[in-house]
Design a protein around this motif. Structure first.
Motif, PDB file in Angstrom:
ATOM      1  N   ILE A  27       0.862  -1.144   0.119  1.00  0.00           N
ATOM      2  CA  ILE A  27      -0.191   0.065  -0.190  1.00  0.00           C
ATOM      3  C   ILE A  27       0.883   1.219   0.020  1.00  0.00           C
ATOM      4  CG2 ILE A  27      -1.810   1.321   1.347  1.00  0.00           C
ATOM      5  CD1 ILE A  27      -2.665  -1.442   2.415  1.00  0.00           C
ATOM      6  N   ILE A  50      -7.480   3.747  -1.323  1.00  0.00           N
ATOM      7  CA  ILE A  50      -6.275   3.023  -1.153  1.00  0.00           C
ATOM      8  C   ILE A  50      -5.515   2.596  -2.206  1.00  0.00           C
ATOM      9  CG2 ILE A  50      -5.279   0.906   0.188  1.00  0.00           C
ATOM     10  CD1 ILE A  50      -8.064   0.694   1.681  1.00  0.00           C
ATOM     11  N   ILE A  61     -11.121  -7.530  -3.441  1.00  0.00           N
ATOM     12  CA  ILE A  61     -11.397  -6.380  -2.716  1.00  0.00           C
ATOM     13  C   ILE A  61     -12.913  -6.560  -2.236  1.00  0.00           C
ATOM     14  CG2 ILE A  61     -11.885  -3.770  -2.889  1.00  0.00           C
ATOM     15  CD1 ILE A  61      -9.057  -4.792  -3.499  1.00  0.00           C
ATOM     16  N   SER A  65     -11.658  -8.543   3.368  1.00  0.00           N
ATOM     17  CA  SER A  65     -10.301  -7.932   2.997  1.00  0.00           C
ATOM     18  C   SER A  65     -10.062  -6.613   3.552  1.00  0.00           C
ATOM     19  CB  SER A  65      -9.890  -8.280   1.529  1.00  0.00           C
ATOM     20  OG  SER A  65     -10.568  -7.543   0.611  1.00  0.00           O
ATOM     21  N   ILE A  66     -11.405  -5.744   3.132  1.00  0.00           N
ATOM     22  CA  ILE A  66     -11.101  -4.285   3.602  1.00  0.00           C
ATOM     23  C   ILE A  66     -12.398  -3.952   4.501  1.00  0.00           C
ATOM     24  CG2 ILE A  66     -11.196  -1.823   2.913  1.00  0.00           C
ATOM     25  CD1 ILE A  66      -9.816  -2.706  -0.076  1.00  0.00           C
ATOM     26  N   ALA A 129      -8.012   0.579  -4.400  1.00  0.00           N
ATOM     27  CA  ALA A 129      -9.554   0.364  -3.779  1.00  0.00           C
ATOM     28  C   ALA A 129     -10.443   1.437  -3.367  1.00  0.00           C
ATOM     29  CB  ALA A 129      -9.520  -0.762  -2.604  1.00  0.00           C
ATOM     30  N   VAL A 147      -7.050  -3.260   6.204  1.00  0.00           N
ATOM     31  CA  VAL A 147      -6.800  -4.062   5.037  1.00  0.00           C
ATOM     32  C   VAL A 147      -6.039  -5.278   5.167  1.00  0.00           C
ATOM     33  CG1 VAL A 147      -5.912  -3.783   2.664  1.00  0.00           C
ATOM     34  CG2 VAL A 147      -6.593  -1.590   3.921  1.00  0.00           C
ATOM     35  N   GLN A 148      -6.605  -6.219   5.036  1.00  0.00           N
ATOM     36  CA  GLN A 148      -5.921  -7.753   5.288  1.00  0.00           C
ATOM     37  C   GLN A 148      -5.371  -7.942   4.104  1.00  0.00           C
ATOM     38  OE1 GLN A 148      -6.313  -9.031   8.076  1.00  0.00           O
ATOM     39  NE2 GLN A 148      -8.481  -8.631   9.052  1.00  0.00           N
ATOM     40  N   ILE A 152      -5.767 -10.338   0.072  1.00  0.00           N
ATOM     41  CA  ILE A 152      -5.685  -9.638  -1.429  1.00  0.00           C
ATOM     42  C   ILE A 152      -4.662 -10.025  -2.352  1.00  0.00           C
ATOM     43  CG2 ILE A 152      -5.525  -7.569  -2.663  1.00  0.00           C
ATOM     44  CD1 ILE A 152      -6.992  -6.158   0.103  1.00  0.00           C
ATOM     45  N   GLY A 162       1.091  -6.057   3.544  1.00  0.00           N
ATOM     46  CA  GLY A 162       0.502  -4.663   4.056  1.00  0.00           C
ATOM     47  C   GLY A 162       0.738  -4.125   5.242  1.00  0.00           C
ATOM     48  N   THR A 182      -1.159  -7.156   7.981  1.00  0.00           N
ATOM     49  CA  THR A 182      -2.443  -6.279   7.894  1.00  0.00           C
ATOM     50  C   THR A 182      -2.173  -4.792   8.091  1.00  0.00           C
ATOM     51  OG1 THR A 182      -3.605  -7.943   9.157  1.00  0.00           O
ATOM     52  CG2 THR A 182      -4.517  -5.763   9.316  1.00  0.00           C
ATOM     53  N   GLU A 184      -3.467  -1.404   9.151  1.00  0.00           N
ATOM     54  CA  GLU A 184      -4.594  -0.775  10.193  1.00  0.00           C
ATOM     55  C   GLU A 184      -4.165   0.640  10.285  1.00  0.00           C
ATOM     56  OE1 GLU A 184      -5.328  -3.267  13.243  1.00  0.00           O
ATOM     57  OE2 GLU A 184      -7.236  -2.188  13.807  1.00  0.00           O
TER      58      GLU A 184
END
Ligand SMILES: [Ca+2]
Length: 254
Positions: A27, A50, A61, A65-66, A129, A147-148, A152, A162, A182, A184
Motif C-alpha cells: 500500500i 487506497i 477487494i 479483505s477491507i 480500492a 486492509v487484510q 488480497i 500490508g 495487516t 490498520e
C-alpha cells in the motif's frame, strides 16, 4: 538469489523506505491522514481510497479483505464499540461501492479514476480500492480502516505486503518484505470544531447526532434568541437532551 534492492527514492510513499522487496505489492498511498484529523471534504465526495504499487485482483477487494469501522461511544456504560460500516449499494452486489479502481497515476489517489470496476468482477487488475459507506461520513467520528493483505492477491498471485509500520503510509510504503500482513489505520473526520453560531444547516447536519430537524431548530433558536453564549444553552433547542448535549460537546464550539 540477491536480496531485494531498495525501491526508487523520490516517489510518493518511498520516504524512509527500509529496503522492501519491490517485487511484492504494497500500500503506497491513502486519501486520509493516518492517526490525525482529516478534512471531510474529499472523503465525502470520493470515499476512502487506497493505492497499491502493483496490480491486485478486483475480486479480492471485498468486505472481508477491507473493513471500515466507526466508533460508537456509550456514555452510560463508558464503553466504545466499533461498528462495521456497510458499503453503499449493499446488499446489491452489483452496486456495492467497495471495489477495485484504477487511478490515473500509480500511487496517486488524488489523480482521478481511469476506471472503477464492478464489485466482485473477477480477472480485473486494480491499482487501488475504494470504499464509500452507505451512511456517509460524519464529522467528529473516529474511523478505523483495516486492509487484510493476506486476503488480497496481486496479479502474480501473492498476498499484498500490508504491514503498516512507522513512519506510516504515505511517508513509507506498507510492508516488512514478506508476503501478507495487516494494514490498520485510523483517523478523526473533521479538522476543526463546528461553530454553532456560524455553521450552515449543511455543516450542522454533517455532525454526528444532528439531523436536519435539529439543524433547523438550532438555526431558528439562533435567529430568535441571538447567538448561543454557552454550549449548555443547546439544551433549549428542541430535540437536544442532556445525553445528546454531552455527545455533541466534543465536536461543537462557539
Ligand atoms: Ca508482510
Amino acid at each position: 538469489m540477491t536480496k531485494a534492492t531498495k525501491a526508487t527514492k523520490g516517489d510518493k510513499g518511498d520516504k524512509g523506505d527500509p529496503g522492501l522487496d519491490p517485487d511484492l505489492t504494497h500500500i503506497c498511498n491513502i486519501n486520509w491522514k493516518h492517526g490525525e484529523a482529516t478534512d471531510p471534504g474529499l472523503l465525502k465526495e470520493m470515499g476512502l481510497l487506497i493505492a497499491f504499487d502493483n496490480d491486485v485482483w478486483n475480486e479480492d477487494i471485498h468486505r472481508h479483505s477491507i473493513r471500515v469501522l466507526v466508533e460508537e461511544v456509550d456514555r452510560e456504560t463508558m464503553t466504545a464499540c466499533w461498528c462495521e460500516l456497510l458499503p453503499a449499494g449493499w446488499p446489491n452486489q452489483k452496486e456495492l461501492q467497495l471495489q477495485g479502481v484504477r487511478f490515473k497515476d500509480l500511487c496517486e489517489p488524488f489523480s482521478g479514476f481511469e476506471e472503477i470496476f464492478p464489485a466482485g468482477e473477477p480477472g480485473l487488475p486494480a491499482n487501488g480500492a475504494r470504499f464509500f459507506p452507505a451512511r456517509g461520513f460524519e464529522t467528529g467520528r473516529v474511523y478505523r480502516v483495516i486492509v487484510q493483505g493476506d486476503f488480497i492477491r496481486d496479479v502474480k498471485e501473492r498476498a499484498v505486503d500490508g504491514d503498516h509500520l512507522p513512519p506510516y503510509v504515505p511517508n513509507r510504503r506498507s510492508g516488512d518484505g514478506l508476503e501478507g500482513g495487516t494494514f490498520e489505520s485510523w483517523f478523526v473526520l473533521g479538522d476543526k470544531l463546528v461553530n454553532i453560531n456560524r455553521a450552515t444547516a449543511a455543516e450542522l447536519t454533517a455532525v454526528a447526532g444532528i439531523g436536519p430537524e435539529i439543524a433547523t431548530a438550532i438555526i431558528a433558536h439562533r435567529t430568535d434568541a441571538g447567538n448561543f453564549q454557552t454550549l449548555a444553552q443547546l439544551i433549549n433547542v428542541p430535540g437536544i437532551g442532556e445525553k445528546k448535549l454531552a455527545q455533541l460537546r466534543s465536536v461543537l464550539t462557539l
